[in-house]
Design an enzyme around this catalytic site. Structure first.
Site, PDB file in Angstrom:
ATOM      1  N   LYS A   1     -13.625 -22.019  38.790  1.00 13.75           N
ATOM      2  CA  LYS A   1     -13.327 -21.645  37.404  1.00 13.75           C
ATOM      3  C   LYS A   1     -14.612 -21.633  36.596  1.00 13.75           C
ATOM      4  O   LYS A   1     -15.435 -22.561  36.743  1.00 13.75           O
ATOM      5  CB  LYS A   1     -12.377 -22.664  36.770  1.00 13.75           C
TER       6      LYS A   1
ATOM      7  N   TYR B   1       3.177 -55.478  44.449  1.00 14.57           N
ATOM      8  CA  TYR B   1       3.703 -54.425  43.591  1.00 14.57           C
ATOM      9  C   TYR B   1       5.238 -54.421  43.675  1.00 14.57           C
ATOM     10  O   TYR B   1       5.932 -54.400  42.654  1.00 14.57           O
ATOM     11  CB  TYR B   1       3.142 -53.065  44.039  1.00 14.57           C
TER      12      TYR B   1
ATOM     13  N   CYS C   1      -2.184 -28.024  93.797  1.00 10.22           N
ATOM     14  CA  CYS C   1      -2.255 -28.537  95.174  1.00 10.22           C
ATOM     15  C   CYS C   1      -0.892 -28.632  95.859  1.00 10.22           C
ATOM     16  O   CYS C   1      -0.826 -28.934  97.045  1.00 10.22           O
ATOM     17  CB  CYS C   1      -2.928 -29.902  95.184  1.00 10.22           C
TER      18      CYS C   1
ATOM     19  N   CYS D   1       2.940 -29.539  92.000  1.00 10.92           N
ATOM     20  CA  CYS D   1       1.709 -29.240  91.259  1.00 10.92           C
ATOM     21  C   CYS D   1       1.273 -27.798  91.560  1.00 10.92           C
ATOM     22  O   CYS D   1       1.177 -27.426  92.741  1.00 10.92           O
ATOM     23  CB  CYS D   1       0.616 -30.225  91.678  1.00 10.92           C
TER      24      CYS D   1
ATOM     25  N   CYS E   1       0.605 -34.930  88.433  1.00 13.96           N
ATOM     26  CA  CYS E   1       0.517 -34.551  89.835  1.00 13.96           C
ATOM     27  C   CYS E   1       0.205 -35.821  90.626  1.00 13.96           C
ATOM     28  O   CYS E   1      -0.672 -36.593  90.245  1.00 13.96           O
ATOM     29  CB  CYS E   1      -0.600 -33.528  90.003  1.00 13.96           C
TER      30      CYS E   1
ATOM     31  N   LYS F   1      -8.029 -26.396  46.767  1.00 15.84           N
ATOM     32  CA  LYS F   1      -6.734 -25.811  46.396  1.00 15.84           C
ATOM     33  C   LYS F   1      -5.671 -26.467  47.279  1.00 15.84           C
ATOM     34  O   LYS F   1      -5.586 -26.205  48.485  1.00 15.84           O
ATOM     35  CB  LYS F   1      -6.755 -24.301  46.606  1.00 15.84           C
TER      36      LYS F   1
ATOM     37  N   ARG G   1       6.906 -23.912  38.453  1.00 15.72           N
ATOM     38  CA  ARG G   1       6.293 -22.679  37.942  1.00 15.72           C
ATOM     39  C   ARG G   1       7.317 -21.548  37.832  1.00 15.72           C
ATOM     40  O   ARG G   1       7.295 -20.777  36.891  1.00 15.72           O
ATOM     41  CB  ARG G   1       5.164 -22.272  38.896  1.00 15.72           C
TER      42      ARG G   1
ATOM     43  N   LYS H   1      -9.586 -18.406  49.796  1.00 18.29           N
ATOM     44  CA  LYS H   1      -8.682 -18.970  50.799  1.00 18.29           C
ATOM     45  C   LYS H   1      -9.404 -19.189  52.126  1.00 18.29           C
ATOM     46  O   LYS H   1     -10.258 -18.394  52.515  1.00 18.29           O
ATOM     47  CB  LYS H   1      -7.508 -18.009  51.029  1.00 18.29           C
TER      48      LYS H   1
ATOM     49  N   GLU I   1     -12.922 -26.889  42.909  1.00 16.67           N
ATOM     50  CA  GLU I   1     -11.967 -27.928  43.330  1.00 16.67           C
ATOM     51  C   GLU I   1     -11.229 -27.468  44.590  1.00 16.67           C
ATOM     52  O   GLU I   1     -11.162 -26.260  44.867  1.00 16.67           O
ATOM     53  CB  GLU I   1     -10.931 -28.158  42.215  1.00 16.67           C
TER      54      GLU I   1
ATOM     55  N   TYR J   1      -2.072 -34.130  41.700  1.00 15.67           N
ATOM     56  CA  TYR J   1      -3.394 -33.966  41.077  1.00 15.67           C
ATOM     57  C   TYR J   1      -3.282 -32.899  39.991  1.00 15.67           C
ATOM     58  O   TYR J   1      -2.695 -31.830  40.221  1.00 15.67           O
ATOM     59  CB  TYR J   1      -4.433 -33.501  42.095  1.00 15.67           C
TER      60      TYR J   1
ATOM     61  N   SER K   1      -1.009 -16.911  37.704  1.00 13.83           N
ATOM     62  CA  SER K   1      -1.375 -17.148  39.109  1.00 13.83           C
ATOM     63  C   SER K   1      -2.881 -16.933  39.237  1.00 13.83           C
ATOM     64  O   SER K   1      -3.552 -16.644  38.243  1.00 13.83           O
ATOM     65  CB  SER K   1      -0.586 -16.231  40.033  1.00 13.83           C
TER      66      SER K   1
ATOM     67  N   CYS L   1      -5.911 -32.931  95.058  1.00 11.31           N
ATOM     68  CA  CYS L   1      -5.754 -31.891  94.046  1.00 11.31           C
ATOM     69  C   CYS L   1      -7.118 -31.465  93.505  1.00 11.31           C
ATOM     70  O   CYS L   1      -7.865 -32.297  92.979  1.00 11.31           O
ATOM     71  CB  CYS L   1      -4.876 -32.429  92.909  1.00 11.31           C
TER      72      CYS L   1
ATOM     73  N   ASP M   1      -2.186 -27.503  49.021  1.00 11.69           N
ATOM     74  CA  ASP M   1      -1.032 -26.765  49.498  1.00 11.69           C
ATOM     75  C   ASP M   1       0.210 -27.558  49.095  1.00 11.69           C
ATOM     76  O   ASP M   1       0.750 -28.339  49.877  1.00 11.69           O
ATOM     77  CB  ASP M   1      -1.121 -26.657  51.031  1.00 11.69           C
TER      78      ASP M   1
HETATM   79  O1  I6G Z   1      -6.926 -25.031  39.517  1.00  7.77           O
HETATM   80  C1  I6G Z   1      -5.833 -24.425  39.992  1.00  7.77           C
HETATM   81  C2  I6G Z   1      -5.318 -24.787  41.198  1.00  7.77           C
HETATM   82  C3  I6G Z   1      -4.182 -24.165  41.678  1.00  7.77           C
HETATM   83  C4  I6G Z   1      -5.220 -23.448  39.214  1.00  7.77           C
HETATM   84  C5  I6G Z   1      -4.073 -22.800  39.682  1.00  7.77           C
HETATM   85  C6  I6G Z   1      -3.572 -23.189  40.945  1.00  7.77           C
HETATM   86  O2  I6G Z   1      -2.461 -22.561  41.356  1.00  7.77           O
HETATM   87  C7  I6G Z   1      -1.808 -23.034  42.511  1.00  7.77           C
HETATM   88  N1  I6G Z   1      -3.481 -21.847  38.961  1.00  7.77           N
HETATM   89  C8  I6G Z   1      -4.014 -21.518  37.805  1.00  7.77           C
HETATM   90  C9  I6G Z   1      -3.377 -20.443  37.052  1.00  7.77           C
HETATM   91  C10 I6G Z   1      -5.146 -22.155  37.313  1.00  7.77           C
HETATM   92  N2  I6G Z   1      -5.751 -23.103  38.014  1.00  7.77           N
HETATM   93  C11 I6G Z   1      -5.736 -21.785  36.030  1.00  7.77           C
END
Ligand code: I6G
Length: 679
Positions: free
Chosen positions: A297, A45, A418, A415, A433, A124, A145, A321, A122, A232, A91, A439, A126
């Site tokens: 969803k 690549y 001992c 230690c 130690c 979520k 956002r 969460k 799916e 993603y 949100s 010990c 971070d």
């Molecule tokens: O599928 C999702 C993953 C994460 C989301 C999302 C998200 O926010 C961090 N936020 C919205 C508003 C929607 N799906 C529709």
């Protein structure tokens, strides 16, 4: 395919080659990021990318904004432009319990008048939410956002992320497509980045999420280009012209070359939601990226429209969460714990804090270097991290909250269990130690090692028995094995008179070990069977070994400065000296190595000794080994001879069954005499 010589190419050829390289590199990206099936190794690549860059340098008019080479970043910006989102970025409502998920499903079913609803589920991620605008299939804008109405234009940075296609693949995409999703830093990339930063003395990234956010906020996109980022997709701003359903839309995005998380699933009803949550929670620690929960969803677009939104969050979606993995608390004290191998680990004593679903009061600080690196002080406010079943750790210090009385930590020199000296080698992070033989924290394991087959070979002294002896304080060092009495053994669980007698006989039998076995049995760090033999053959006595300096020790094959240091530290420790004296006082007499230069008539043969002999078994073994035999503890088809003493048991039966030759003690004696040996 051979690289083209860019300097010699004519413009027509160069243009054709550039087009071919665009196609090739974007196909490689697609297979790597979307299909998760790399087509070529990274070096290939990189070769193609360099070829493209060389052609673009020679023919600048061929460099287009959607060229894969543009991922290396461009000129630095003064700041980020503000972008107004055509469709607000909403949100998500959060749930922290199964109960809240049930309530969500109830509301949805009521709103749709359905008994069971199909959901798309799916992970979520971070990371950082992003909106990608494609016009006529070409990426023209990437925006953060922000407050949901207005974000920042980070197009130049986002174009450097190889996972994000600069041009959509295939056909059928709407003229304007806004894809939304999450930019994240894969854990492997995060760790590699921090390892390199540490090596260079640079500041490490705090965590993958901060790493992703910080990378996107770089004004110089060349910096972003070097960061390990991925993406993603999770939704689109407008569903016009797209298939019906969340799952179907994601499938379509994938066809156009946009990465979609492979963990996305279609599930039915509230049970489907709960099962998915549990499955992902169980899988969380094995995923190659950080997630902080899952998103559910309602799948059908018509149903989503019916439910609508409330206070900037869709009614048809929910984020469940996981319990927070990081929390703040105050560090009250730092104690040290001594592990079974003598490793000393500093442990933070914390104000109790609820994190990762449990109350945490202790967290590991790993070792002294980690404490220095993180600059952890007693009294500090710290971030505690508990990820899955992993031992909670102090992740970092909140320096701005440092109280004036915060105290640096000093590693103890003795230690805490001992009182023996604590040693730390220059090339190791772990302090240890040195009181291995006394010990209590290390005792059970040490005794087991001492008694093991390649060491003193005390039959019948198994793990459970050793644990009982230590627990009941019947032994506090290996020397105490030799003063055990039948009465004290009989107080142990499942210890009958016969077993006690056999054990005492086995212990007694071990009193005349070869010097090498005794050395190995002492458990000196990094002195294994082979090194113990080399040391024994070289020094031939404990006194000579103890008085050897580093230079003399390093003269032995296999012994380098580290082993030499361990040997010296062991003999320097007064507790260990006392145990050696106690072993001698209990009647232990090791045998200096035989001169191994003599003939080896039994070389290649495997002998086994069983039953009671008139001499300790170790003595018989040494005599056989001096003639070149290998003496093992169990009978097999490979055994040459089994020597059976009085009351031989199962080994004799097995030997007879396998047709192994069986000798009595007299036959062995005669053999030894024949070769000028005796015991
Ligand atoms: O599928 C999702 C993953 C994460 C989301 C999302 C998200 O926010 C961090 N936020 C919205 C508003 C929607 N799906 C529709």
């Amino acid at each position: 395919m051979k690289p083209t010589d860019s300097a010699g190419a004519d413009p027509v050829q160069a243009a054709a080659r550039v087009r071919a390289l665009h196609e090739l590199l974007s196909r490689y990206d697609h297979h790597y990021y979307v299909l998760d099936e790399p087509l070529v190794p990274d070096v290939e690549y990189d070769r193609r990318m360099r070829e493209l860059q060389a052609l673009e340098a020679a023919f600048p008019e061929l460099r287009t904004s959607d060229s894969p080479s543009q991922r290396v970043g461009g000129a630095a910006l003064d700041g980020f432009e503000e972008v107004r989102h055509r469709v607000p970025m909403l949100s998500l409502a959060n749930a922290f319990s199964d109960e809240e998920v049930r309530e969500f499903d109830q509301r949805v079913r009521k709103g749709l008048e359905q008994t069971r609803v199909r959901y798309s589920a799916e992970p979520k991620l971070d990371g950082v939410a992003i909106a990608l605008t494609y016009e006529q299939g070409e990426l023209v804008q990437a925006a953060t956002r922000g407050d949901g109405q207005r974000g920042e234009n980070v197009t130049a940075n986002v174009k450097t992320i190889a996972a994000i296609p600069l041009r959509l693949r295939g056909a059928g995409w709407p003229p304007l497509l806004e894809v939304r999703g999450e930019i994240y830093m894969p854990l492997a990339g995060f760790e590699a980045w921090n390892a390199a930063a540490e090596e260079k003395g640079d500041k490490p990234l705090v965590n993958p999420r901060n790493g992703a956010a910080g990378s996107l906020r770089q004004l110089d996109s060349k910096i972003t280009a070097r960061r390990p980022l991925a993406f993603y997709a999770y939704s689109v701003a407008s569903t016009e012209g797209l298939p019906d359903g969340q799952g179907a839309i994601l499938e379509q995005l994938k066809q156009w070359g946009i990465p979609v998380n492979p963990e996305v699933r279609s599930v039915q009803g509230v049970q489907g939601l709960q099962d998915y949550f549990e499955r992902l929670q169980g899988k969380r620690d094995t995923l190659p990226y950080d997630i902080d929960g899952v998103v559910f969803k309602v799948d059908a677009l018509g149903d989503q429209a019916l439910l609508g939104s409330v206070s900037r969050a869709p009614r048809w979606a929910l984020a469940q969460k996981f319990p927070a993995q990081e929390e703040m608390t105050q560090l009250r004290a730092i104690d040290v714990q001594v592990g079974r191998t003598g490793a000393i680990t500093p442990v933070a004593r914390l104000e109790p804090v609820f994190v990762g679903g449990v109350t945490v009061t202790n967290a590991t600080l790993h070792n002294e270097d980690e404490i220095r690196r993180k600059d952890v002080r007693i009294g500090d406010w710290v971030v505690v991290r508990r990820a899955g079943d992993v031992i909670p750790e102090v992740a970092r210090v909140l320096k701005e909250r440092r109280p004036p009385h915060a105290q640096p930590f000093l590693m103890p020199t003795a230690c805490p269990v001992c009182g023996s000296a604590v040693e730390r080698n220059a090339d190791e992070a772990v302090a240890r130690c040195t009181g291995g033989l006394v010990c209590a924290a290390q005792l059970a394991q040490r005794i087991q090692h001492f008694a093991s087959r390649q060491a003193m070979d005390i039959e019948g002294l198994g793990e459970k028995l050793v644990a009982q002896l230590v627990e009941r304080q019947l032994i506090s060092s290996v020397a105490d094995l030799y003063t055990l009495s039948a009465e004290s053994l009989l107080t142990l669980e499942r210890m009958g008179e016969k077993s006690a007698r056999n054990l005492l006989a086995a212990i007694d039998d071990s009193k005349t070990p070869e010097f090498a076995r005794l050395l190995f049995a002492l458990g000196i760090r990094e002195v294994g069977v082979v090194t113990a033999k080399q040391l024994a053959n070289h020094f031939r006595s404990m006194e000579a070994l103890q008085s050897a300096d580093c230079e003399a020790l390093e003269a032995v094959d296999d012994v380098g400065p580290v082993v030499a240091q361990h040997v010296q530290a062991f003999f320097r420790e007064p507790h260990n000296q006392h145990v050696l004296e106690a072993l001698a006082a209990a009647g232990l007499r090791y045998q200096a190595p035989e001169c191994l230069d003599g003939p080896q008539p039994l070389a290649g043969q495997i002998w086994v000794l069983t039953g009671a002999l008139s001499v300790p078994r170790s003595q018989a073994r040494q005599a056989l080994e001096a003639l070149g035999a290998k003496v093992t503890g169990s009978v097999s088809g490979k055994t040459t001879v089994l020597v059976a003493g009085e009351a031989a048991g199962s080994k004799l039966t097995k030997a007879e069954k396998l047709g192994v030759e069986v000798w009595d003690e007299d036959a062995l004696r005669a053999l030894l005499r024949e070769h000028g040996k005796s015991w």
